[in-house]
Design a protein around this motif. Structure first.
Motif, PDB file in Angstrom:
ATOM      1  N   GLY A 111      -2.264  12.363 -26.947  1.00 12.58           N
ATOM      2  CA  GLY A 111      -0.776  12.070 -26.508  1.00 12.58           C
ATOM      3  C   GLY A 111      -0.521  13.189 -25.186  1.00 12.58           C
ATOM      4  O   GLY A 111      -1.354  13.565 -24.984  1.00 12.58           O
ATOM      5  N   ALA A 112       0.123  12.040 -24.445  1.00 12.60           N
ATOM      6  CA  ALA A 112       1.164  13.229 -23.519  1.00 12.60           C
ATOM      7  C   ALA A 112       2.436  12.839 -23.337  1.00 12.60           C
ATOM      8  O   ALA A 112       2.588  11.864 -23.135  1.00 12.60           O
ATOM      9  CB  ALA A 112       0.153  12.653 -21.889  1.00 12.60           C
ATOM     10  N   ALA A 113       3.357  13.917 -23.182  1.00 12.37           N
ATOM     11  CA  ALA A 113       4.642  14.359 -22.940  1.00 12.37           C
ATOM     12  C   ALA A 113       5.074  13.287 -24.236  1.00 12.37           C
ATOM     13  O   ALA A 113       4.696  13.163 -25.197  1.00 12.37           O
ATOM     14  CB  ALA A 113       5.048  13.888 -21.765  1.00 12.37           C
ATOM     15  N   LEU A 114       6.528  11.774 -23.873  1.00  8.43           N
ATOM     16  CA  LEU A 114       6.305  11.043 -25.092  1.00  8.43           C
ATOM     17  C   LEU A 114       5.623   9.800 -25.123  1.00  8.43           C
ATOM     18  O   LEU A 114       6.181   8.792 -25.109  1.00  8.43           O
ATOM     19  CB  LEU A 114       8.391  10.915 -24.218  1.00  8.43           C
ATOM     20  CG  LEU A 114       8.637  11.936 -24.737  1.00  8.43           C
ATOM     21  CD1 LEU A 114      10.208  11.605 -24.517  1.00  8.43           C
ATOM     22  CD2 LEU A 114       8.518  12.989 -25.958  1.00  8.43           C
ATOM     23  N   GLY A 145      11.377   2.994 -29.182  1.00  8.48           N
ATOM     24  CA  GLY A 145      10.190   2.621 -29.230  1.00  8.48           C
ATOM     25  C   GLY A 145       9.485   1.600 -29.034  1.00  8.48           C
ATOM     26  O   GLY A 145      10.485   0.723 -28.594  1.00  8.48           O
ATOM     27  N   VAL A 146       8.733   2.605 -28.723  1.00 13.37           N
ATOM     28  CA  VAL A 146       8.225   0.992 -27.257  1.00 13.37           C
ATOM     29  C   VAL A 146       6.270   0.218 -27.450  1.00 13.37           C
ATOM     30  O   VAL A 146       5.503   1.377 -27.638  1.00 13.37           O
ATOM     31  CB  VAL A 146       7.859   0.762 -25.781  1.00 13.37           C
ATOM     32  CG1 VAL A 146       7.181   0.193 -25.207  1.00 13.37           C
ATOM     33  CG2 VAL A 146       9.709   1.234 -25.478  1.00 13.37           C
ATOM     34  N   ILE A 147       5.832  -0.507 -28.190  1.00 12.14           N
ATOM     35  CA  ILE A 147       4.644  -0.703 -28.772  1.00 12.14           C
ATOM     36  C   ILE A 147       4.287  -1.530 -27.312  1.00 12.14           C
ATOM     37  O   ILE A 147       4.493  -2.682 -27.160  1.00 12.14           O
ATOM     38  CB  ILE A 147       4.523  -1.355 -29.659  1.00 12.14           C
ATOM     39  CG1 ILE A 147       4.877   0.007 -31.079  1.00 12.14           C
ATOM     40  CG2 ILE A 147       3.031  -1.779 -29.789  1.00 12.14           C
ATOM     41  CD1 ILE A 147       4.393  -1.121 -32.347  1.00 12.14           C
ATOM     42  N   ARG A 179       5.115   4.740 -27.248  1.00 11.75           N
ATOM     43  CA  ARG A 179       5.848   5.581 -26.619  1.00 11.75           C
ATOM     44  C   ARG A 179       6.872   6.269 -27.298  1.00 11.75           C
ATOM     45  O   ARG A 179       7.338   5.447 -27.892  1.00 11.75           O
ATOM     46  CB  ARG A 179       6.569   4.479 -24.875  1.00 11.75           C
ATOM     47  CG  ARG A 179       5.404   4.134 -24.208  1.00 11.75           C
ATOM     48  CD  ARG A 179       6.128   3.398 -22.971  1.00 11.75           C
ATOM     49  NE  ARG A 179       4.959   2.823 -22.147  1.00 11.75           N
ATOM     50  CZ  ARG A 179       4.909   3.437 -21.165  1.00 11.75           C
ATOM     51  NH1 ARG A 179       5.060   4.760 -20.924  1.00 11.75           N
ATOM     52  NH2 ARG A 179       3.190   3.082 -20.454  1.00 11.75           N
ATOM     53  N   GLU A 180       7.891   6.499 -27.295  1.00  9.53           N
ATOM     54  CA  GLU A 180       8.850   7.658 -27.727  1.00  9.53           C
ATOM     55  C   GLU A 180       8.473   7.191 -29.036  1.00  9.53           C
ATOM     56  O   GLU A 180       7.866   7.672 -29.518  1.00  9.53           O
ATOM     57  CB  GLU A 180       9.694   6.947 -26.997  1.00  9.53           C
ATOM     58  CG  GLU A 180      10.593   7.242 -25.614  1.00  9.53           C
ATOM     59  CD  GLU A 180       9.893   7.524 -24.497  1.00  9.53           C
ATOM     60  OE1 GLU A 180       9.374   6.376 -24.463  1.00  9.53           O
ATOM     61  OE2 GLU A 180       9.836   8.229 -24.037  1.00  9.53           O
ATOM     62  N   ALA A 181       9.805   6.588 -29.846  1.00 12.69           N
ATOM     63  CA  ALA A 181       9.332   7.044 -31.622  1.00 12.69           C
ATOM     64  C   ALA A 181       8.229   6.443 -32.468  1.00 12.69           C
ATOM     65  O   ALA A 181       8.013   6.498 -33.356  1.00 12.69           O
ATOM     66  CB  ALA A 181      11.121   6.841 -31.692  1.00 12.69           C
ATOM     67  N   ALA A 182       7.477   4.924 -31.304  1.00 11.88           N
ATOM     68  CA  ALA A 182       6.374   4.928 -31.741  1.00 11.88           C
ATOM     69  C   ALA A 182       5.395   5.464 -31.928  1.00 11.88           C
ATOM     70  O   ALA A 182       4.170   4.967 -32.845  1.00 11.88           O
ATOM     71  CB  ALA A 182       6.400   2.929 -30.768  1.00 11.88           C
ATOM     72  N   GLN A 183       5.362   6.628 -31.138  1.00 12.09           N
ATOM     73  CA  GLN A 183       4.505   7.280 -31.276  1.00 12.09           C
ATOM     74  C   GLN A 183       4.289   7.793 -32.719  1.00 12.09           C
ATOM     75  O   GLN A 183       2.425   8.072 -33.378  1.00 12.09           O
ATOM     76  CB  GLN A 183       4.620   8.750 -30.784  1.00 12.09           C
ATOM     77  CG  GLN A 183       4.596   8.580 -28.667  1.00 12.09           C
ATOM     78  CD  GLN A 183       4.900   9.955 -28.593  1.00 12.09           C
ATOM     79  OE1 GLN A 183       3.965  11.257 -28.140  1.00 12.09           O
ATOM     80  NE2 GLN A 183       6.391  10.176 -28.381  1.00 12.09           N
ATOM     81  N   ARG A 184       5.571   7.781 -33.052  1.00 18.44           N
ATOM     82  CA  ARG A 184       5.311   8.081 -35.099  1.00 18.44           C
ATOM     83  C   ARG A 184       4.529   7.676 -36.012  1.00 18.44           C
ATOM     84  O   ARG A 184       3.727   7.398 -37.082  1.00 18.44           O
ATOM     85  CB  ARG A 184       6.596   7.996 -35.719  1.00 18.44           C
ATOM     86  CG  ARG A 184       7.703   9.352 -35.440  1.00 18.44           C
ATOM     87  CD  ARG A 184       9.042   9.904 -35.931  1.00 18.44           C
ATOM     88  NE  ARG A 184       9.400   8.093 -36.399  1.00 18.44           N
ATOM     89  CZ  ARG A 184      10.420   7.554 -35.578  1.00 18.44           C
ATOM     90  NH1 ARG A 184      11.654   8.198 -34.708  1.00 18.44           N
ATOM     91  NH2 ARG A 184      11.175   6.393 -36.204  1.00 18.44           N
ATOM     92  N   LEU A 185       4.190   5.829 -36.035  1.00 16.49           N
ATOM     93  CA  LEU A 185       3.235   4.790 -36.248  1.00 16.49           C
ATOM     94  C   LEU A 185       2.213   5.398 -36.573  1.00 16.49           C
ATOM     95  O   LEU A 185       0.931   5.664 -37.474  1.00 16.49           O
ATOM     96  CB  LEU A 185       3.284   3.374 -35.577  1.00 16.49           C
ATOM     97  CG  LEU A 185       4.659   2.665 -35.460  1.00 16.49           C
ATOM     98  CD1 LEU A 185       4.493   1.383 -34.917  1.00 16.49           C
ATOM     99  CD2 LEU A 185       5.348   2.551 -36.476  1.00 16.49           C
ATOM    100  N   VAL A 186       1.365   6.569 -35.824  1.00  9.98           N
ATOM    101  CA  VAL A 186       0.015   7.016 -34.963  1.00  9.98           C
ATOM    102  C   VAL A 186       0.608   8.486 -36.512  1.00  9.98           C
ATOM    103  O   VAL A 186      -0.707   9.090 -36.968  1.00  9.98           O
ATOM    104  CB  VAL A 186      -0.894   7.196 -33.978  1.00  9.98           C
ATOM    105  CG1 VAL A 186      -1.554   8.296 -34.234  1.00  9.98           C
ATOM    106  CG2 VAL A 186      -0.679   5.053 -33.768  1.00  9.98           C
ATOM    107  N   GLN A 187       1.366   9.023 -35.373  1.00  9.00           N
ATOM    108  CA  GLN A 187       1.322  10.744 -35.915  1.00  9.00           C
ATOM    109  C   GLN A 187       1.948  10.909 -37.178  1.00  9.00           C
ATOM    110  O   GLN A 187       0.916  11.869 -37.646  1.00  9.00           O
ATOM    111  CB  GLN A 187       2.664  11.130 -34.986  1.00  9.00           C
ATOM    112  CG  GLN A 187       2.229  10.910 -33.830  1.00  9.00           C
ATOM    113  CD  GLN A 187       3.564  11.811 -32.702  1.00  9.00           C
ATOM    114  OE1 GLN A 187       4.777  11.634 -33.161  1.00  9.00           O
ATOM    115  NE2 GLN A 187       3.347  11.882 -31.508  1.00  9.00           N
ATOM    116  N   ALA A 188       2.562  10.206 -38.062  1.00  3.37           N
ATOM    117  CA  ALA A 188       2.125  10.327 -39.366  1.00  3.37           C
ATOM    118  C   ALA A 188       1.355  10.166 -40.263  1.00  3.37           C
ATOM    119  O   ALA A 188       1.080  10.466 -40.956  1.00  3.37           O
ATOM    120  CB  ALA A 188       4.352   9.397 -39.841  1.00  3.37           C
TER     121      ALA A 188
END
Length: 427
Positions: free
Chosen positions: A17-20, A44-46, A59-68
């Motif tokens: 990851g880096a930034a958003l 978010g953007v995939i 990108r942005e909110a779509a990161q949560r799909l992996v982070q969670a």
């Protein structure tokens, strides 16, 4: 049964990851259930290829799909991480900083780094007298891409331990994410990016108009609840929208000294600067990011807008209280690089000037890291400057800065750091 982390290691599932933005390889996408049919969460953007398959960029909110799906450290591990960070900050002469978002909205971030568990770790250190820094916290009741209902629910459900010493640990504001970031082409801009598109707001809503209404409601809720607002916003159209929301909230519930502020404010225009100044609101800019991305941004928004990005001089001349920060870990938490960047506005890669008309003198640059952040923290009566009656938080350098050539500012060494009258670092 192996943990998810062990499974990822065995299956060579990789994430970075880096930034958003986040990158995940094919195995990580598979294990997280991300495929061509996946719908990104609001805000978010995939990224997909020509065939519609995910490229791995989230990108942005779509990161949560992996982070969670990643493991979360224990509170004890968080306490130790905080101690380590503060120890490093002391070597750089830093005794105060802001945690820009802790709460239910951060539960799905990388390793729960913005979750309420971090507040718990801070509070336990403060209770034990082991928090050797002054930490101001913006609460994060709603995630990126969230709604007014998320914010309302997050505030109602937020449970955090009491701070043993409000001068050491204090939650004074609420963080809201309004849009993305320019390098990702997700900042909401009036004019299109060089390769097309305008970006968007990253709050709930199926249309831009509905998103604007949602953002206004989120700001109103936090404002009427008595919180300072720190809003992540970078694009010029998004910034105007946030300032509109501040003004609307203030008209509905007048507060004489709310000290709301724009976080980042990359492309803030003259009208928004004027309105911030008129209402006693501020902006928190990132000069070291300007130094880092200047050359990149020419290709993203064109040379003219790139040169204007982070208009410190315009903000100061408009009468806005300007703070500066590293946005760590996006750049290193080093005020010396930030000061040099404000003075020079040169690019890291090539050293070329980028908007030199936005440079300010040394006094303004130092104020952006000292007295002005104290104002942002509602603490300007007792910290931020060296004078009788204020706390003894300071650092001693190995050379004077006043007559130093701007490029040499980064070479200054911290000889001594004092926190609350105690020496916490000595070279």
């Amino acid at each position: 049964m192996p943990t998810f982390w062990q499974q990822m290691a065995q299956g060579a599932a990789l994430v970075a990851g880096a930034a958003l933005a986040y990158w995940a390889n094919s195995e990580a996408l598979r294990r997280c259930g991300i495929d061509a049919d996946s719908v990104p969460p609001p805000g978010g953007v995939i990224d997909t290829d020509h065939a519609g398959d995910p490229t791995g960029i989230l990108r942005e909110a779509a990161q949560r799909l992996v982070q969670a799906a990643l493991p979360s450290p224990t509170v004890a591990q968080r306490r130790q991480a905080i101690r380590n960070v503060i120890r490093e900050l002391h070597t750089r002469g830093i005794t105060s900083y802001t945690e820009p978002g802790l709460g239910p909205g951060g539960a799905g971030t990388l390793f729960g780094g913005l979750s309420t568990d971090n507040w718990t770790a801070y509070a336990e250190l403060a209770e034990a007298g082991e928090l050797d820094a002054r930490v101001s916290v913006l609460l994060l009741p709603a995630p990126m891409g969230g709604s007014a209902d998320d914010l309302r629910k997050g505030l109602a459900e937020l449970r955090r331990p009491r701070s043993a010493d409000p001068r050491v640990l204090r939650a004074i504001g609420v963080k809201i994410f309004a849009d993305g970031v320019p390098p990702n082409r997700t900042a909401w801009m009036k004019e299109p990016y060089a390769d097309g598109g305008h970006g968007a707001l990253c709050v709930h809503g199926d249309t831009p108009a509905l998103q604007v209404d949602e953002l206004h409601e989120m700001v109103r809720i936090a404002h009427e609840a008595g919180f300072q607002l720190g809003v992540h916003v970078t694009g010029d159209l998004a910034i105007d929208t946030v300032v509109d929301a501040f003004v609307s909230a203030q008209a509905l519930a007048r507060r004489p000294d709310a000290r709301h502020y724009v976080i980042h404010g990359d492309f803030i225009g003259a009208d928004s600067l004027r309105r911030l100044a008129a209402n006693g609101w501020g902006v928190n800019m990132n000069p070291a990011i300007k130094w880092t991305v200047s050359d990149l941004m020419d290709a993203v928004v064109g040379p003219e807008r790139s040169a204007y990005q982070w208009p410190v001089r315009s903000a100061v001349d408009a009468g806005v209280t300007v703070c500066a920060s590293s946005d760590a870990p996006i750049t290193e938490p080093d005020w010396r690089q930030g000061v040099a960047s404000i003075l020079l506005r040169e690019s890291k890669a090539g050293g070329r000037p980028s908007g030199p008309e936005q440079c300010v003198p040394l006094a303004e640059a130092l104020r952006a890291y000292t007295a002005n952040p104290a104002w942002q923290d509602f603490a300007d009566t007792w910290k931020g400057t060296i004078e009788p009656g204020k706390v003894a938080d300071l650092c001693v350098l190995d050379r004077p800065l006043l007559d130093l050539e701007p490029h040499a500012v980064t070479e200054a060494e911290v000889d001594l750091t004092v926190f609350d009258g105690r020496v916490v670092f000595e070279r």
